[in-house]
Each structure stands twice: as C-alpha cells, then as structure tokens.
Design an enzyme around this catalytic site. Structure first.
Site, PDB file in Angstrom:
ATOM      1  N   LYS A 185      -2.143  -1.568  -3.778  1.00 22.80           N
ATOM      2  CA  LYS A 185      -3.012  -0.396  -3.717  1.00 22.80           C
ATOM      3  C   LYS A 185      -2.179   0.869  -3.786  1.00 22.80           C
ATOM      4  CE  LYS A 185      -6.022   1.908  -0.464  1.00 22.80           C
ATOM      5  NZ  LYS A 185      -6.513   1.971   0.874  1.00 22.80           N
ATOM      6  N   LYS A 195       0.861  -1.178   0.000  1.00 19.87           N
ATOM      7  CA  LYS A 195       0.000   0.000   0.000  1.00 19.87           C
ATOM      8  C   LYS A 195       0.899   1.230   0.000  1.00 19.87           C
ATOM      9  CE  LYS A 195      -3.534   2.545   2.486  1.00 19.87           C
ATOM     10  NZ  LYS A 195      -4.634   2.502   3.454  1.00 19.87           N
TER      11      LYS A 195
HETATM   12  C1  PBG Z   1      -7.068   3.952   5.367  1.00 20.19           C
HETATM   13  C2  PBG Z   1      -7.585   3.633   4.018  1.00 20.19           C
HETATM   14  C3  PBG Z   1      -7.463   4.494   2.920  1.00 20.19           C
HETATM   15  C4  PBG Z   1      -8.098   3.868   1.851  1.00 20.19           C
HETATM   16  C5  PBG Z   1      -8.588   2.647   2.300  1.00 20.19           C
HETATM   17  N1  PBG Z   1      -8.257   2.514   3.643  1.00 20.19           N
HETATM   18  C6  PBG Z   1      -6.887   5.842   2.825  1.00 20.19           C
HETATM   19  C7  PBG Z   1      -5.603   6.150   3.434  1.00 20.19           C
HETATM   20  O1  PBG Z   1      -4.734   5.283   3.611  1.00 20.19           O
HETATM   21  O2  PBG Z   1      -5.451   7.307   3.791  1.00 20.19           O
HETATM   22  C8  PBG Z   1      -8.214   4.481   0.484  1.00 20.19           C
HETATM   23  C9  PBG Z   1      -9.151   3.860  -0.486  1.00 20.19           C
HETATM   24  C10 PBG Z   1      -9.473   4.707  -1.657  1.00 20.19           C
HETATM   25  O3  PBG Z   1      -8.856   5.759  -1.924  1.00 20.19           O
HETATM   26  O4  PBG Z   1     -10.409   4.323  -2.379  1.00 20.19           O
HETATM   27  N2  PBG Z   1      -6.824   2.975   6.259  1.00 20.19           N
END
Ligand code: PBG
Length: 324
Positions: free
Chosen positions: A249, A196
């Site tokens: 991601k 991520k």
């Molecule tokens: C946070 C989380 C995020 C997303 C999913 N879980 C955002 C972040 O890490 O700030 C983003 C998903 C998306 O942008 O569709 N735990």
C-alpha cells in the site's frame, strides 16, 4: 525484408486479443473499502473522492446489499469517529458497543455470505491522529500493541472474517494472532498491511475520516518510499508472525514491491489502490483530461498484472456496474 516473427498477428481481432490476454479482472478480486459515520439516513460524498460516500449504519447496510447484488462480496469498513469520542488511548476502538463494532455484527448477521474485513489502527479514534500511543511526541510501539490487541479482539467478537492491521507497529501481527487464538478466534484471518509506505496518496482518506495526524507525520512507522528491500524484512516478519495475506500500500507507485513480494512468498498478495490514486483519476476525468473508465481499468489491470491476487479499491462498485 519481411519480419519472420510478427507479434501483431496475435492482436488482429478482438477474439484473438481476448484469447491471448494474460491478465483478467474480476469483481471476485476486489475488496470494497467503505466509510461509516454516526447518525441516520445520512450519506455524504467525500469531496476529494467523487462517487464515494460516508454512510450512516442504515444506509451502509443498504449499500452493501446493492453491492452484493452486483457480485462484490468482500468489504473493508472504516469508521469516522466524532471528536468527543477520541482520546489518547483510542478507548472507543475496543468498546464492544461502539457504532463500528455493532455495525460489523449487523453486516455479518444480515449478509452471512459476505466477507468482512476490519481496520485495526488507532488513528481514527486517537486525539493525536496517530496509529500508536503518543508520549512526549513519540509513538510508543509496545504499549500500542495492547490497544491493537483489544481492538482486534472486540472486532473478532462481532463475527467478522478478516482483521486488517494498518498501523505498522512492530510485532503487531504476532501479538494479534496470539490473542485471537487464545480467545478462540483461530478462524479469523489477518491481512497484514505488510509494506505500507508513508505516502502522499492517503490525503483524501484522511479527509473522509478526519484522521490526519495532529502533529508531525507517520514516517517513524510507515515505510520510506525509497525502500524496496526493506519490504522483504516486513514480509518475513508478517509471514513468520502468522499473516494470512500480505498487502502492499499504496499500489500504483509500488508495483515493483507487489511483484517482489509475489516472487518471494507463497501467501496471497493484496494491494491497496488508495484514496489518492482514486482521486487522481476522478479529477482528471472530471476535467476531461483522461477517459476515466479506461484509466480505471488500466490501473486495476496493472495492479493485478504486477502480482496482486486481490485489490482493495474504491473503484469496486464502478467496476462491478460495468460488468452488468
Ligand atoms: C490508517 C489508514 C490509512 C489508510 C488506511 N488506513 C491512512 C494513513 O495511514 O494515514 C489510507 C487508505 C487510503 O488512502 O485509501 N491506519
């Protein structure tokens, strides 16, 4: 001079093109992320995500029913938490009677054949807006694990199918796996957010949940977009800690990482086609600069072609409607 080999011959008709098609999309590949808010009979469109709504529990359940009829079976639910319930320890996240946990239980009771995935991370519940406990401006990894473990256990008790740790703390997959096993939830799967990245493409999601960090950024825990080999380190850890799926991601700017994990691991690889990727296509389509439907299909195909077995995507319902 006549070419002996002519790739165009295999493209001469729709029947032939279909026959040689290497990648096919199916609604079975898709996980639909949905946003839950407090209240009743409420549906609010997320401004930066046209066509995506934040639903109160009653309407969320109705929407899931609609989606199930369209063939979508897997849902990932994210809660929007009011400011007065947020604190530095994300206490609300392990409250068994929270709106989130009661909603998860209701989904599984009403739609036992659905597959429900949760989100494990402190940020929606944290007064700091971070995915870990903050002390003196730092994110404290190992103390955060305890919170994540309690959160995951409370979710598992609702009857859900898949826990999705999206926080990027070190060691959390193994920690959560051990707690789930000790408490009798060895059947609950873990979809690790393995690679991520600290990405600009999460903006609309943070709007939807009011979960933007209150200070700084997430670069001390989410990965540097410049790094690919580091994804193998994360993948090794998640694999050995017992993850059932490995996620990359965002998806679009990281197709090479999806492909790398696919080539190196036997676990199913999933990809999160995130909020900003959705917003880009919607915005360009609204302006008439792109054919939104074609761009959606090409995007989803590219993610699957690169090696993803399943895709978390806000396009799931729109895609499912096209198949009808
Ligand atoms: C946070 C989380 C995020 C997303 C999913 N879980 C955002 C972040 O890490 O700030 C983003 C998903 C998306 O942008 O569709 N735990």
């Amino acid at each position: 001079m006549h070419p002996h080999r002519r790739p165009r011959r295999n493209r001469k008709s729709p029947a032939l093109r279909d026959m040689v098609e290497e990648t096919r999309l199916s609604v079975k590949d898709m996980i639909f992320p949905m946003f839950l808010i407090e209240g009743q009979n409420k549906s609010e469109e997320v401004k930066s995500m046209p066509g995506i709504y934040r639903y109160s529990q009653d309407l969320l359940l109705k929407e899931i029913e609609v989606c199930m009829k369209l063939g979508i079976r897997t849902f990932c639910i994210f809660p929007s938490i009011s400011e007065d319930k947020k604190d530095s320890m994300a206490t609300e996240s392990w409250n068994p009677n929270s709106l989130y946990n009661t909603t998860l239980a209701k989904i599984k009771t009403l739609f036992p054949e659905s597959c429900v995935m949760t989100d494990v991370a402190m940020d929606p519940y944290s007064s700091d807006g971070h995915d870990g406990i903050v002390r003196d401006g730092r994110i404290i990894n190992d103390d955060t694990l305890e919170v994540l473990g309690k959160m995951a256990l409370a979710q598992a008790r609702t009857g859900i199918d898949i826990i999705g740790p999206s926080d990027m703390m070190d060691g959390r997959v193994g920690y959560i796996r051990q707690i789930l096993d000790e408490e009798g939830y060895s059947d609950v799967s873990i979809m690790a957010y393995t690679a991520k990245y600290a990405s600009a493409f999460y903006g609309p999601f943070r709007d939807a949940l009011d979960s933007a960090p209150k200070f700084g950024d997430k670069k001390t825990y989410q990965m540097d977009p410049a790094n690919k080999r580091e994804a193998l380190i994360e993948a090794d850890l998640d694999y050995s800690e017992g993850a059932d799926f490995m996620m990359v991601k965002p998806a679009l700017a990281y197709l090479d990482v999806i492909s790398l994990l696919k080539d190196n691991y036997e676990l199913p690889i999933t990809a999160y086609n995130v909020s900003g990727e959705y917003a880009m296509i919607k915005a360009a389509a609204e302006k008439g600069w792109l054919d939104g439907e074609k761009a959606m299909l090409e995007t989803l195909l590219s993610i699957k072609r690169s090696g993803a077995n399943a895709i978390l995507t806000y396009f799931a319902k729109e895609f499912a409607l096209l198949q009808k």
